[in-house]
Design a protein around this motif. Structure first.
Motif, PDB file in Angstrom:
ATOM      1  N   LYS A   1       0.807  -1.151   0.107  1.00 12.67           N
ATOM      2  CA  LYS A   1      -0.090   0.018   0.160  1.00 12.67           C
ATOM      3  C   LYS A   1       0.796   1.185   0.040  1.00 12.67           C
ATOM      4  CE  LYS A   1      -3.896   0.279   2.556  1.00 12.67           C
ATOM      5  NZ  LYS A   1      -4.660   0.361   3.293  1.00 12.67           N
ATOM      6  N   GLU A   2       1.800   1.398   0.746  1.00 10.74           N
ATOM      7  CA  GLU A   2       2.945   2.342   0.744  1.00 10.74           C
ATOM      8  C   GLU A   2       3.575   2.555  -0.467  1.00 10.74           C
ATOM      9  OE1 GLU A   2       4.727   5.692   1.898  1.00 10.74           O
ATOM     10  OE2 GLU A   2       3.202   4.758   3.152  1.00 10.74           O
TER      11      GLU A   2
ATOM     12  N   LYS B   1       0.929   4.273  -2.834  1.00  9.93           N
ATOM     13  CA  LYS B   1       0.967   5.574  -2.434  1.00  9.93           C
ATOM     14  C   LYS B   1       2.185   6.283  -3.227  1.00  9.93           C
ATOM     15  CE  LYS B   1       0.869   9.033   1.264  1.00  9.93           C
ATOM     16  NZ  LYS B   1       0.961   9.198   2.693  1.00  9.93           N
TER      17      LYS B   1
ATOM     18  N   GLY C   1      -3.696   1.845  -1.257  1.00  9.46           N
ATOM     19  CA  GLY C   1      -3.027   2.921  -0.985  1.00  9.46           C
ATOM     20  C   GLY C   1      -2.967   3.996  -2.027  1.00  9.46           C
ATOM     21  N   PHE C   2      -2.864   3.966  -3.222  1.00 13.36           N
ATOM     22  CA  PHE C   2      -2.894   4.651  -4.121  1.00 13.36           C
ATOM     23  C   PHE C   2      -4.409   5.408  -4.271  1.00 13.36           C
ATOM     24  CE2 PHE C   2      -4.630   6.150  -8.257  1.00 13.36           C
ATOM     25  CZ  PHE C   2      -3.588   7.127  -8.594  1.00 13.36           C
TER      26      PHE C   2
ATOM     27  N   PHE D   1      -4.947   7.976  -1.296  1.00 14.11           N
ATOM     28  CA  PHE D   1      -4.168   8.996  -1.650  1.00 14.11           C
ATOM     29  C   PHE D   1      -4.662  10.148  -2.349  1.00 14.11           C
ATOM     30  CE2 PHE D   1      -0.294  10.876  -3.834  1.00 14.11           C
ATOM     31  CZ  PHE D   1       0.012  11.776  -2.865  1.00 14.11           C
TER      32      PHE D   1
END
Length: 179
Positions: free
Chosen positions: A89-90, A93, A138-139, A142
């Motif tokens: 997920k990071e 992002k 995650g994207f 964001f």
């Protein structure tokens, strides 16, 4: 309703929606990124035959971008083997930050974005991983944090056997922008 009353109502509606206060009701995207502690990397013109972004009318098509780390390098590995879903997920992002940098380079000001239209998220997945949508969240989360409702988009999230250079995630998107 009389013709005069209809004209008055129409004039009122037009005045409200054309007023500067209504136009400014949307948050300043550039300011929002600063408040979030995000600095977009400075980019140079694309090299070679591939472009980071292509504008066709009011749509900008952005090439697939990987998870660029702020200090350099990229997040590498297979989600489900080398990386957890949270680490994926990071990475997703970080793909979003890279995409916004390319988009800003193309259009000059992220406040011109009307909406994120379509996203394709590809996850370098371990064979049994089925959580690609959670990784690409995650994207998506964001984009919604940055653009509000305009950040909501149609999306595909797929698992792949490998990605260029072994990156964990690659994402491409289509964005509608003001003329």
């Amino acid at each position: 309703m009389s013709k005069t009353a209809s004209k008055i109502i129409l004039a009122f509606i037009l005045a409200v929606f054309a007023s500067p206060s209504f136009a400014q009701s949307r948050p300043d995207v550039e300011k929002k990124l600063t408040e979030m502690g995000i600095t977009l990397p400075k980019l140079n013109a694309s090299k070679g035959n591939l472009l980071r972004a292509v504008r066709v009318g009011n749509l900008v098509y952005l090439s697939g971008h990987g998870p660029d780390k702020p200090g350099g390098g990229q997040i590498l590995g297979k989600v489900g083997d080398d990386l957890t879903v949270e680490q994926g997920k990071e990475a997703a992002k970080l793909c979003g930050i890279a995409l916004l940098a390319s988009l800003k380079y193309e259009i000059g000001d992220l406040n011109k974005v009307k909406r994120v239209v379509k996203v394709l998220g590809m996850v370098n997945s371990a064979p049994l991983l089925t959580q690609q949508p959670q990784v690409i969240n995650g994207f998506t989360d964001f984009m919604i944090e940055v653009f509000g409702e305009s950040g909501k988009h149609a999306r595909s999230a797929v698992g792949v056997a490998s990605l260029p250079s072994g990156i964990a995630v690659e994402i491409e998107m289509i964005v509608e922008v003001a003329p």
